[in-house]
Design a protein around this motif. Structure first.
Motif, PDB file in Angstrom:
ATOM      1  N   VAL A   1       0.862  -1.197   0.000  1.00 41.02           N
ATOM      2  CA  VAL A   1       0.000   0.000   0.000  1.00 41.02           C
ATOM      3  C   VAL A   1       0.894   1.242   0.000  1.00 41.02           C
ATOM      4  CG1 VAL A   1      -1.688   1.339   1.326  1.00 41.02           C
ATOM      5  CG2 VAL A   1      -1.975  -1.137   1.112  1.00 41.02           C
ATOM      6  N   GLN A   2       1.934   1.217   0.835  1.00 43.17           N
ATOM      7  CA  GLN A   2       2.865   2.355   0.896  1.00 43.17           C
ATOM      8  C   GLN A   2       3.615   2.530  -0.431  1.00 43.17           C
ATOM      9  OE1 GLN A   2       5.124   1.014   4.393  1.00 43.17           O
ATOM     10  NE2 GLN A   2       4.458   2.866   5.441  1.00 43.17           N
ATOM     11  N   LEU A   3       3.985   1.397  -1.062  1.00 44.23           N
ATOM     12  CA  LEU A   3       4.725   1.451  -2.323  1.00 44.23           C
ATOM     13  C   LEU A   3       3.875   2.093  -3.422  1.00 44.23           C
ATOM     14  CD1 LEU A   3       6.996  -1.405  -3.607  1.00 44.23           C
ATOM     15  CD2 LEU A   3       5.700  -0.043  -5.196  1.00 44.23           C
ATOM     16  N   TYR A   4       2.619   1.662  -3.512  1.00 47.64           N
ATOM     17  CA  TYR A   4       1.702   2.289  -4.479  1.00 47.64           C
ATOM     18  C   TYR A   4       1.652   3.795  -4.251  1.00 47.64           C
ATOM     19  CZ  TYR A   4      -0.834  -1.538  -6.898  1.00 47.64           C
ATOM     20  OH  TYR A   4      -1.199  -2.569  -7.724  1.00 47.64           O
ATOM     21  N   ASP A   5       1.444   4.166  -3.002  1.00 46.26           N
ATOM     22  CA  ASP A   5       1.317   5.581  -2.633  1.00 46.26           C
ATOM     23  C   ASP A   5       2.586   6.351  -3.002  1.00 46.26           C
ATOM     24  OD1 ASP A   5       0.081   7.842  -1.256  1.00 46.26           O
ATOM     25  OD2 ASP A   5       1.541   7.484   0.338  1.00 46.26           O
ATOM     26  N   ALA A   6       3.767   5.742  -2.746  1.00 43.69           N
ATOM     27  CA  ALA A   6       5.044   6.407  -3.041  1.00 43.69           C
ATOM     28  C   ALA A   6       5.199   6.665  -4.536  1.00 43.69           C
ATOM     29  CB  ALA A   6       6.206   5.554  -2.524  1.00 43.69           C
ATOM     30  N   VAL A   7       4.863   5.656  -5.366  1.00 42.22           N
ATOM     31  CA  VAL A   7       4.996   5.810  -6.823  1.00 42.22           C
ATOM     32  C   VAL A   7       4.072   6.905  -7.342  1.00 42.22           C
ATOM     33  CG1 VAL A   7       4.545   4.695  -9.057  1.00 42.22           C
ATOM     34  CG2 VAL A   7       5.866   3.483  -7.318  1.00 42.22           C
ATOM     35  N   PHE A   8       2.795   6.865  -6.919  1.00 36.48           N
ATOM     36  CA  PHE A   8       1.849   7.867  -7.437  1.00 36.48           C
ATOM     37  C   PHE A   8       2.181   9.273  -6.923  1.00 36.48           C
ATOM     38  CE2 PHE A   8      -0.826   3.935  -7.899  1.00 36.48           C
ATOM     39  CZ  PHE A   8      -0.736   3.910  -9.284  1.00 36.48           C
ATOM     40  N   SER A   9       2.783   9.359  -5.739  1.00 33.53           N
ATOM     41  CA  SER A   9       3.224  10.668  -5.223  1.00 33.53           C
ATOM     42  C   SER A   9       4.341  11.223  -6.092  1.00 33.53           C
ATOM     43  CB  SER A   9       3.715  10.540  -3.779  1.00 33.53           C
ATOM     44  OG  SER A   9       2.679  10.104  -2.947  1.00 33.53           O
ATOM     45  N   LYS A  10       5.326  10.345  -6.433  1.00 33.94           N
ATOM     46  CA  LYS A  10       6.447  10.785  -7.270  1.00 33.94           C
ATOM     47  C   LYS A  10       5.990  11.192  -8.669  1.00 33.94           C
ATOM     48  CE  LYS A  10       9.915   7.986  -4.864  1.00 33.94           C
ATOM     49  NZ  LYS A  10      10.713   6.757  -4.905  1.00 33.94           N
ATOM     50  N   LEU A  11       4.923  10.543  -9.154  1.00 30.47           N
ATOM     51  CA  LEU A  11       4.384  10.890 -10.482  1.00 30.47           C
ATOM     52  C   LEU A  11       3.496  12.138 -10.431  1.00 30.47           C
ATOM     53  CD1 LEU A  11       3.417   7.304 -11.769  1.00 30.47           C
ATOM     54  CD2 LEU A  11       5.251   8.742 -12.674  1.00 30.47           C
ATOM     55  N   GLY A  12       3.244  12.638  -9.220  1.00 28.92           N
ATOM     56  CA  GLY A  12       2.390  13.822  -9.055  1.00 28.92           C
ATOM     57  C   GLY A  12       0.923  13.529  -9.275  1.00 28.92           C
ATOM     58  N   LEU A  13       0.541  12.256  -9.137  1.00 28.53           N
ATOM     59  CA  LEU A  13      -0.842  11.835  -9.406  1.00 28.53           C
ATOM     60  C   LEU A  13      -1.640  11.817  -8.111  1.00 28.53           C
ATOM     61  CD1 LEU A  13      -2.703  10.917 -11.679  1.00 28.53           C
ATOM     62  CD2 LEU A  13      -1.861   8.595 -11.386  1.00 28.53           C
ATOM     63  N   LYS A  14      -2.477  12.827  -7.932  1.00 33.55           N
ATOM     64  CA  LYS A  14      -3.281  12.930  -6.706  1.00 33.55           C
ATOM     65  C   LYS A  14      -4.675  12.360  -6.932  1.00 33.55           C
ATOM     66  CE  LYS A  14      -0.745  16.966  -5.184  1.00 33.55           C
ATOM     67  NZ  LYS A  14      -0.683  18.427  -5.233  1.00 33.55           N
ATOM     68  N   GLY A  15      -5.332  11.982  -5.838  1.00 35.55           N
ATOM     69  CA  GLY A  15      -6.708  11.497  -5.937  1.00 35.55           C
ATOM     70  C   GLY A  15      -6.825  10.043  -6.343  1.00 35.55           C
ATOM     71  N   VAL A  16      -5.727   9.278  -6.220  1.00 36.49           N
ATOM     72  CA  VAL A  16      -5.756   7.844  -6.527  1.00 36.49           C
ATOM     73  C   VAL A  16      -6.382   7.101  -5.349  1.00 36.49           C
ATOM     74  CG1 VAL A  16      -4.285   5.799  -6.824  1.00 36.49           C
ATOM     75  CG2 VAL A  16      -3.778   7.877  -8.097  1.00 36.49           C
ATOM     76  N   THR A  17      -7.268   6.140  -5.634  1.00 37.67           N
ATOM     77  CA  THR A  17      -7.899   5.340  -4.587  1.00 37.67           C
ATOM     78  C   THR A  17      -7.374   3.913  -4.648  1.00 37.67           C
ATOM     79  OG1 THR A  17      -9.900   6.668  -4.790  1.00 37.67           O
ATOM     80  CG2 THR A  17     -10.112   4.612  -3.580  1.00 37.67           C
ATOM     81  N   LEU A  18      -6.819   3.433  -3.531  1.00 37.98           N
ATOM     82  CA  LEU A  18      -6.378   2.041  -3.432  1.00 37.98           C
ATOM     83  C   LEU A  18      -7.521   1.252  -2.804  1.00 37.98           C
ATOM     84  CD1 LEU A  18      -2.828   2.646  -1.879  1.00 37.98           C
ATOM     85  CD2 LEU A  18      -3.441   2.602  -4.276  1.00 37.98           C
TER      86      LEU A  18
END
Length: 456
Positions: free
Chosen positions: A163-180
């Motif tokens: 869960v943290q890894l997904y969040d880290a990747v999408f944060s680095k890509l600047g992609l906000k509003g992603v739902t896991l």
């Protein structure tokens, strides 16, 4: 003459698209490494028996089979051939198939190399896969998967890390509003048990997984067709309207599943993951329990994940995965629990493009084009270009000593920001004339000034 084309569901990629895809790959690889995952690669095709029967009936239909070399029909039994039933002769004419995903080949890899692997084994794999699917927006027949898996541990801390890894990747890509989205196959087994449909678990989960595509009535219709009773559907009704936060949903689940031991175990596992993430926090993504999430692959046994793009983008899932307690058991290695996730690169690309999230520097090409005035001048320019390249500055020489207008036009079309003129006058003065292609300004400078300017 026939115009050349490519098969449906495949694509050519331009230099800009490849640069943007590499930008995503690099961020995912860097994050995988940061979390302790090691890279492996497996062949693009496997023996048919490695893949067939591992993805359920629907998955098997989507596997691309490879015809045997040589006269592949010569070994087919006459009676079988005369029936003209392609399914019955497939095993005789095709012994290999293109990989459908990276998880089953990974399971095969673990079993084959079990004596060399240090467990728990954390691997990542970024390679293309193939599916004979109907092409549509965001769905291709050839696409890349970016997977990370851990095998050899039943610890739920692995799920927390994913869960943290997904969040880290999408944060680095600047992609906000992603739902896991998260669920647990034990919960689905518990629900099937509670409504008296244990024997229809696979049909039940495959239908339920289509809720976002075909809606509540479509799911019920499919379940009826698979022999799930009206009484069972009645008991299932609360599932379609679960509301509230994660804690409320877990409480509702516990109420619904209190008679099912396996269902309660699933609820406990979900509680641990969601409570731990609540304590640790996420950067940009949100974690949400979705009790209808089933992911129609037969090998999941515990937590299941699916990643939804921001609501403003009309796109399917951009990632998913889950826990499988005995995936390697299909190849004879028992009690090897694993958990893994996958990033849908192609869909992530489309989302970043739609939201204009690619940095401008991603597609940056050469910084300077040296104009070619002839052989001596080209040699003078090439010496400077070699020195620039040695310090990491992208520069190139126009290959032909053609009209200057044509060379300038080339730089313009390629979006190269500067041209460098190195003619007889510059060679005599041991200098260069740098032209800014946007403003038209020109500056004369020596090599060290040129290098410092282009570096900045």
């Amino acid at each position: 003459m026939l115009k050349p084309s490519i098969p449906k569901g495949t694509r050519d990629f331009s230099p800009e698209e490849v640069a943007r895809r590499n930008y995503i790959f690099d961020i995912i690889k860097e994050t995988f490494s940061l979390y302790g995952f090691q890279p492996i690669e497996t062949p693009s095709f496997e023996n048919s028996e490695t893949l067939m029967g591992k993805y359920g009936e629907e998955g098997d239909r989507l596997i691309f089979k490879i015809l045997n070399s040589g006269d592949y029909l010569s070994k087919v039994d006459e009676k079988l051939y005369s029936k003209k039933d392609s399914n019955s002769i497939t095993s005789s004419i095709s012994e290999k198939a293109l990989r459908y995903d990276l998880t089953v080949p990974f399971a095969r890899y673990v079993v084959q190399h079990q004596n060399e692997i240090i467990f728990p084994f954390k691997r990542y794999q970024i390679q293309p896969v193939w599916r004979a699917d109907r092409p549509q927006k965001g769905r291709f027949r050839e696409f890349y998967q970016c997977d990370a898996d851990v095998v050899g541990s039943t610890s739920l801390w692995q799920e927390v890390e994913f869960v943290q890894l997904y969040d880290a990747v999408f944060s680095k890509l600047g992609l906000k509003g992603v739902t896991l989205k998260i669920n647990n196959r034990k919960i689905l087994s518990g629900i099937a048990e509670t409504i008296g449909a244990e024997d229809k678990l696979i049909d039940f989960t495959v239908a339920l997984d289509k809720l976002d595509k075909i809606g509540e009535e479509g799911v019920k219709k499919e379940m009826r067709e698979k022999g799930i009773s009206e009484d069972a559907l009645q008991k299932l009704q609360p599932l379609f309207s679960f509301k509230g936060g994660n804690e409320e949903k877990i409480n509702s689940l516990k109420e619904m599943l209190h008679t099912s031991e396996i269902g309660m175990k699933g609820a406990e596992e979900l509680t641990f993951i969601t409570d731990t993430i609540e304590t640790l926090g996420l950067q940009t993504a949100s974690l949400e329990i979705d009790v209808t999430l089933a992911r129609g692959l037969n090998y999941y046994t515990g937590a299941i994940f699916e990643v939804s793009a921001p609501a403003k983008v009309n796109m399917g899932s951009i990632g998913g995965g889950g826990r499988y307690d005995d995936l390697t058991g299909i190849f004879g290695l028992r009690n090897m629990s694993g958990v893994g996730i996958s990033f849908g690169l192609d869909r992530i690309y489309l989302v970043l493009e739609e939201l204009n999230l690619f940095p401008e520097t991603v597609s940056e090409n050469s910084k300077a084009l040296f104009i070619n005035f002839g052989e001596k001048e080209a040699m003078y320019a090439m010496k400077a270009i070699s020195k620039l390249r040695s310090v990491g500055i992208k520069a190139e020489l126009y290959p032909d000593a053609t009209k200057m207008g044509k060379q300038m036009g080339y730089a313009d079309k390629r979006d190269i920001p500067f041209t460098v003129l190195a003619g007889e006058m510059e060679m005599e003065a041991q200098s260069f004339t740098l032209k800014n292609m946007k403003s038209g300004e020109q500056f004369q400078m020596d090599y060290s000034e040129l290098q410092a300017f282009l570096k900045s």
